[in-house]
Design a protein around this motif. Sequence first.
Motif, short mmCIF file in Angstrom:
data_model
loop_
_atom_site.label_atom_id
_atom_site.label_comp_id
_atom_site.label_asym_id
_atom_site.label_seq_id
_atom_site.Cartn_x
_atom_site.Cartn_y
_atom_site.Cartn_z
N ALA A 196 0.77 -1.16 -0.09
CA ALA A 196 0.07 -0.06 -0.06
C ALA A 196 0.86 1.33 -0.13
N ALA A 197 2.16 1.16 0.39
CA ALA A 197 2.98 2.39 0.51
C ALA A 197 3.48 2.85 -0.87
N SER A 198 3.78 4.01 -1.14
CA SER A 198 4.21 4.52 -2.06
C SER A 198 5.80 4.56 -2.10
N GLU A 199 6.59 4.69 -3.11
CA GLU A 199 7.99 4.57 -2.98
C GLU A 199 8.43 5.68 -2.16
N GLN A 200 8.05 6.87 -2.30
CA GLN A 200 8.39 7.77 -1.30
C GLN A 200 8.03 7.78 0.19
N GLN A 201 7.06 7.09 0.38
CA GLN A 201 6.44 6.69 1.81
C GLN A 201 7.71 5.55 2.11
N LEU A 202 7.96 4.67 1.45
CA LEU A 202 8.80 3.54 1.75
C LEU A 202 10.49 4.35 1.98
N PHE A 203 10.57 5.27 1.13
CA PHE A 203 12.19 5.83 1.22
C PHE A 203 12.07 6.44 2.73
N ASP A 204 11.04 7.42 3.00
CA ASP A 204 11.00 8.22 4.19
C ASP A 204 10.86 7.34 5.41
N LEU A 205 10.29 6.21 5.20
CA LEU A 205 10.19 5.22 6.60
C LEU A 205 11.56 4.74 6.69
N ALA A 206 12.43 4.32 5.75
CA ALA A 206 13.69 3.69 5.83
C ALA A 206 14.77 4.73 6.22
N VAL A 207 14.58 5.84 6.18
CA VAL A 207 15.70 6.89 6.42
C VAL A 207 16.16 6.66 8.06
N PRO A 208 15.43 6.88 9.01
CA PRO A 208 15.95 6.93 10.23
C PRO A 208 16.54 5.46 10.63
N ARG A 209 15.96 4.60 9.87
CA ARG A 209 16.73 3.16 10.20
C ARG A 209 17.91 3.10 9.68
N LEU A 210 18.27 3.63 8.45
CA LEU A 210 19.50 3.75 7.63
C LEU A 210 20.50 4.66 8.89
N GLN A 211 19.82 5.73 9.06
CA GLN A 211 20.71 6.79 9.85
C GLN A 211 21.07 6.18 11.11
N ALA A 212 20.28 5.28 11.77
CA ALA A 212 20.72 4.52 12.92
C ALA A 212 22.04 3.91 12.68
N LEU A 213 21.75 2.96 11.78
CA LEU A 213 23.01 2.17 11.30
C LEU A 213 24.26 3.00 10.79
N MET A 214 23.98 4.07 10.05
CA MET A 214 25.07 4.97 9.70
C MET A 214 25.88 5.73 10.97
N ARG A 215 25.19 6.01 11.80
CA ARG A 215 25.57 6.69 13.12
C ARG A 215 26.47 5.73 13.88
N GLU A 216 26.24 4.73 13.51
CA GLU A 216 27.26 3.66 14.59
C GLU A 216 28.33 3.44 13.61
N GLY A 217 28.29 3.68 12.45
CA GLY A 217 29.54 3.54 11.63
C GLY A 217 29.29 2.39 10.42
N VAL A 218 28.29 2.38 10.10
CA VAL A 218 28.00 1.30 8.91
C VAL A 218 28.09 2.31 7.67
N THR A 219 28.96 1.78 6.81
CA THR A 219 29.52 2.16 5.40
C THR A 219 29.04 1.45 4.36
N THR A 220 28.64 0.15 4.49
CA THR A 220 28.01 -0.50 3.60
C THR A 220 26.97 -1.23 3.85
N LEU A 221 25.73 -1.29 3.45
CA LEU A 221 24.59 -2.46 3.80
C LEU A 221 24.08 -2.93 2.55
N GLU A 222 23.52 -4.09 2.94
CA GLU A 222 22.75 -4.98 2.11
C GLU A 222 21.16 -4.54 2.42
N ILE A 223 20.30 -4.43 1.37
CA ILE A 223 18.80 -4.36 1.91
C ILE A 223 18.26 -5.16 0.63
N LYS A 224 17.30 -5.95 1.35
CA LYS A 224 16.62 -6.99 0.65
C LYS A 224 15.22 -6.69 0.01
#
Length: 444
Positions: free
Chosen positions: A134-162
Amino acid sequence: MNDFRDADKVWLDLDLATMSSAAGSDTSSGMSSGMSANKSPATYGMQQSMALAVKNGRISAIAPMAVVDEPLLPKASIAGRGGWMTPGLIDCHTHLVFAGSRAEEFEQRLQGVPYAQIAREGGGILSTVRATRAASEQQLFDLAVPRLQALMREGVTTLEIKSGYGLTLKDELKMLRVARQLGDAFPVQVCTSLLGAHALPPEFSPEFSPEFSSEFSSELSKGSDAYIDLVCRQMIPAAAEQKLADAVDVFCEGIGFSAAQCERVFKAAQNYGLAIKGHTEQLSDLKGSQLAASYGALSVDHLEYLDASALQPLVENGTVAVLLPGAFYFLRETQLPPVQALRDAGIPMAVATDFNPGTSPLASLRLMMNMACTLFRLTPEEALAGVTCNAAQALGLSDDTGKLVVGARADMLLWDIQHPSELAYQIGVPMLKQRIYQGDVSDV
Ligand code: DI6
Ligand code: FE
């Protein structure tokens, strides 16, 4: 010393955990180096009191401080002040893109409602599928951003997304596009995996209820082989042609897909030149790990029920064993992956978050390092190898990242620690001073 004089940036006075010859890393572990049966002394590929130069986003030189001629260094020299530098962290298994929340299901389960009942009432993985469709591409992007930022703030520089929560051609490609967009929008390298064979979508299931969506009446209960046809004949070709997937993944499990069905997916992936990964032996032993390895899988993931006496295909194919302690913890599993057997066989072990709404809503790779030690008895050095060099291998990026060596991407972390074992030890207290992505520094 020209390498240092011509560099874009130089870091001085560093202790390096290069991970280039660490215990548990692919270059030194197990049988091949004769250090097989036991945990070897921790080395982290350590090099102390060093200088490191970066040019064009890559590591261009590493040398002891004693031989570096400081007056000749470029202006952009950065004092490491005796801090520790490690490779950037790599989270090689996530389901970062999805909509909806499963917090209510978590609450229900704690109140004793069985998972099967939750699933029958439209909860569980299918609730995530419904919300993601039901979610649009933009909605999915916006939802993923804080998750990605949490990983990046800890030092993640590469990740896989399924992918794997769309389960239609359109929605799987939508998820993969969002994953690619995240990699374009943020200073992080994103690898993508098509996980069309994650779950049987409701419209293919014999218990299909038309309330789920009337859009799918033509698919009505065609069954799981028909769905695998869709994965092999439409999803894999489209994802490959549009360059949306780097790899293809499957869930080989009683509640997922059979080994024979996964084999069809692997063959299709091979035909389209995509790498292979597998969720295997998480809840039962279907021999999916050996099958995936025999198709040259980069990694097999979960592995709690992996038969410790049948590891040869993994050894022969250089397949990485990805351990996911977050899902083990969140599901309160008790069956442990055969860590000592993997260690003895010299199979590289990686550690990842498996970040997903159902079984691992835990966006902390550092916490996973800690859990890999406490729950699975990895050493802190193996845990660090698991989120650097071995995670890179699980993504087919060994030559590019995951180690501090000349030629590698300058994805690096500067830590305020006394020893690299602290990275798997203390959680919650900020220790990261600088996150360096392709040579560009962000203070944390
Ligand atoms: N194994 C898991 O633990 C997750 N997927 C998989 O293949 C579960 C995903 C979910 O419950 O949403
Ligand atoms: Fe997973």
